[in-house]
Design a protein around this motif. Structure first.
Motif, short mmCIF file in Angstrom:
data_model
loop_
_atom_site.label_atom_id
_atom_site.label_comp_id
_atom_site.label_asym_id
_atom_site.label_seq_id
_atom_site.Cartn_x
_atom_site.Cartn_y
_atom_site.Cartn_z
N GLU A 132 1.56 6.69 -4.97
CA GLU A 132 0.38 7.40 -4.50
C GLU A 132 -0.43 7.89 -5.69
OE1 GLU A 132 -0.72 11.41 -1.88
OE2 GLU A 132 1.36 10.79 -2.20
N TYR B 149 0.84 -1.21 0.00
CA TYR B 149 0.00 0.00 0.00
C TYR B 149 0.87 1.25 0.00
CZ TYR B 149 -3.93 2.99 1.51
OH TYR B 149 -4.90 3.96 1.60
N TYR B 150 0.50 2.24 -0.82
CA TYR B 150 1.33 3.43 -0.96
C TYR B 150 1.46 4.23 0.33
CZ TYR B 150 -2.76 6.58 -1.21
OH TYR B 150 -3.88 7.30 -0.92
N LYS B 151 0.50 4.08 1.25
CA LYS B 151 0.61 4.80 2.52
C LYS B 151 1.50 4.08 3.53
CE LYS B 151 -3.66 7.50 2.46
NZ LYS B 151 -4.90 7.85 3.20
N ALA C 84 5.46 5.53 3.85
CA ALA C 84 4.56 6.03 2.80
C ALA C 84 5.38 6.38 1.56
CB ALA C 84 3.79 7.24 3.30
N GLU D 87 5.85 8.70 -1.37
CA GLU D 87 5.50 10.02 -1.88
C GLU D 87 6.36 10.41 -3.07
OE1 GLU D 87 6.00 12.47 1.54
OE2 GLU D 87 4.10 11.86 2.46
N GLU E 148 2.81 -0.01 5.09
CA GLU E 148 2.22 -1.09 5.87
C GLU E 148 3.32 -2.01 6.37
OE1 GLU E 148 0.05 -4.27 3.80
OE2 GLU E 148 0.42 -3.16 1.93
#
Length: 632
Positions: free
Chosen positions: A124, A42-44, A93, A95, A46
């Motif tokens: 993202e 996941y781009y955020k 994350a 970015e 994990e």
């Protein structure tokens, strides 16, 4: 710190033997459970657990295909023998605006090949638009202001790559043309021969930056950072199996680590997090704890460590019975790592003082030149003046550079009022225009009432500077300025070869919506009053002042772990460069000892000048550079 930590991590990798091959044949790994196979993280960010069976004990290591340090090995279990194993990975994350990849390599004892898990992290959504915007802005600035702008304009440039990779991707294409925007890692590094660059872009949260205002102000409040306050760590074998000491390079003043009593040179051998059980530091996990203790912004840790704190007739005995509890929290970033003064009457352990001249030696160790701490530097120099110092030792062995204004201020105090108005350095830009900075006059871009001016005049006749591969940029500006024929101020450098950063940056800010980015490309040469650049390969101490030659061998150095030590700043038994300087000052012969082992002699401690109590709020990013802030 980021650059410094990369160098330290590279040195530590020498302790890890890893074989990485693309063709996996017999790796000793079976029954793999990889939840990310065919998927993307996941781009955020994990946490991912990878499980497998191993035929013997194993080690784990990450290889980044884009960027670095955005994934971490948080935990390993079952790595001490055959059976089920687990590696837990934490992902930050993403970015960058593009998909990125990392390979987890598992090396099993007795197997010639390693097992690799390639893991992808998604970009993202919409981040590519931000990257294209930032890339276009950087491209425009580089075409006009980059020191090698003409050569840059000739490149076939791709504005669609992730913004964090834009500079490295394009600037390294210039090859040797812009080699002084960075360089190659040195022989002792595990990254030996790999290119790096200085120009950078980094997101910031400072409201002043978002408004476009240059953060060149004296607020009387330190910028805050978060963490334990433990500086870079040096890994060394304990002599017991695979156990490793993480030796503390230094602790920050005013930090949780200092409040807990941790000191430079302490040897951490076990760590307990929260209410967990202590984990012994070994070859398998030392890199994980090295990074976590250095950068952790949260959590409580119990650190068990050894310290050379029991003097004997033959040296110092290592005492393993030390432990401290430290909780990560906010504290003010103080770039002064240590400051003290030593007077002749303070020394009571020698019978040879009658032949010594009267002296009061000031000792100042700095990590960077940071404007938020200008009030701390001013107060420290005032204490030196009140103490009546007539000798000054600058410990720049960990000084990565910073703001030119503050470097000029300190240099003005060193050379004294007689040099007010003389050229400290000249910035030479790509259009051949020049900008002269003078002792006492300081930044020519600011109104006179906003300039730092000069510190107290100590009446010095010489200065001693301890240097290493970490000594760079604004710190090297001072050395180059003092060595000019026009200034001709006696300076003796001791230690190892400096970085060799003879170029500087002008910081600019780029806003994208509510987000702000600090962009600092290399835009000028730094010349001294003779019009001479600092050496591109660094300043090299001469003769017996060269303590470490930075080759791949530790056996031919006077101090093989320099600039790290196994004791605190003020102890001659461990701070050998300062002891050698002291011998020169008082006229004693230097000891003819090789300091390649942990066996050390008894020494003399220095009384510490009172530190300045201060509060504040986050490290200013990009301290690595001869930085000029512009009010654009």
């Amino acid at each position: 710190m980021k650059r410094l930590y990369r160098i330290l991590s590279a040195i530590a990798l020498l302790l890890t033997i890893a074989c990485q091959k693309e063709d996996v044949v017999d790796t000793g790994i079976t029954d793999v459970s990889n939840p990310m196979a065919g998927k993307s993280v996941y781009y955020k960010g994990e946490t991912v657990n990878i499980k497998f069976n191993a035929s013997a004990a194993w080690t784990a290591e990450l290889e980044f295909r884009q960027g670095e340090d955005w994934a971490q090995i948080a935990r390993t279990t079952g790595n001490d023998g055959a059976g089920e194993g687990l590696v837990r990975l934490n992902f930050d994350a993403n970015e960058t605006g593009e998909e990125r990849r990392v390979i987890l390599w598992i090396s099993v004892q007795g197997k010639p090949d390693t097992h690799g898990f390639e893991i992808k992290q998604a970009a993202e959504p919409e981040a590519s638009k931000m990257s294209e915007f930032l890339n276009a802005k950087m491209d425009q600035i580089l075409m006009e202001d980059y020191l090698w702008a003409e050569e840059y304009r000739a490149l076939d440039r791709d504005l669609t790559v992730g913004y964090s990779d834009f500079l490295y991707t394009h600037l390294t294409q210039l090859g040797e043309t812009n080699i002084e925007d960075g360089g190659y890692y040195r022989a002792f590094s595990a990254n030996s021969g790999k290119r790096y660059i200085y120009s950078y872009i980094q997101e910031v949260t400072d409201p002043a930056a978002k408004s476009g205002a240059a953060p060149l102000t004296r607020t009387g409040t330190l910028t805050s950072t978060f963490g334990l306050g433990i500086g870079p760590l040096f890994a060394s074998p304990t002599g017991t199996g695979d156990n490793i000491y993480l030796t503390v390079g230094y602790v920050y003043r005013g930090s949780p680590a200092e409040a807990a009593g941790l000191e430079k040179g302490d040897n951490i051998y076990a760590v307990a997090k929260g209410n967990g059980n202590p984990v012994t530091i070994t070859r398998d996990n030392y890199q994980t704890y090295m990074k976590e203790l250095f950068s952790s912004a949260s959590g409580t840790y119990t650190l068990m460590f050894a310290r050379y704190d029991i003097p004997t007739d033959t040296g110092y005995e290592l005492n393993l019975d030390h432990a401290v509890d430290i909780t990560a929290q906010s504290y003010g970033y103080d770039p002064i790592l240590y400051a003290a003064y030593l007077q002749k009457q303070d020394i009571t352990t020698s019978e040879e003082t009658s032949s010594w001249p009267d002296f009061c030696i000031g000792y100042l160790a700095m990590e960077s030149f940071d404007m938020s701490a200008q009030f701390v530097l001013e107060d420290q120099l005032r204490q030196f003046k009140e103490a009546g110092i007539n000798e000054l030792v600058l410990d720049f062995s960990f000084c990565v550079g910073g703001v030119v204004d503050q470097a000029c201020y300190l240099a003005s105090s060193i050379v004294g009022a007689d040099h007010n108005g003389d050229i400290f350095f000249t910035a030479l830009f790509n259009d051949e225009s020049k900008e002269d900075w003078t002792f006492g006059g300081n930044n020519p871009n600011l109104p006179e009432e906003q300039r730092l001016g000069t510190g107290p005049d100590f009446g010095l006749e010489r200065v001693w500077i301890i240097v290493s591969e970490n000594t760079a940029s604004a710190a090297e500006l001072i050395i180059n300025a003092l060595k000019s024929n026009a200034v001709n101020f006696p300076v003796t450098i001791i230690g190892s070869r400096t970085e060799g950063k003879n170029v500087g940056m002008e910081v600019q800010y780029i806003n994208y919506g509510s987000r702000s980015f600090e962009f600092a490309p290399i835009t000028y040469w730094g010349l001294n009053a003779d019009g001479v650049k600092g050496p591109a390969d660094g300043f090299i101490p001469e003769g017996e002042n060269l303590l470490n030659n930075q080759n791949s061998s530790y056996d031919d150095d006077v101090i093989n772990i320099f600039p790290y030590t196994f004791g605190d700043w003020g102890n001659f038994a461990f701070n050998r460069p300062f002891y050698y300087i002291f011998c020169d000052i008082v006229g004693d012969e230097r000891p003819q000892d090789n300091f390649s082992s942990q066996a050390v002699k008894s020494g003399i401690s220095m009384p510490s000048a009172a530190p300045i109590a201060s509060t504040g709020v986050k490290k200013v990013p990009g301290r690595y550079g001869s930085i000029i802030y512009r009010n654009n």
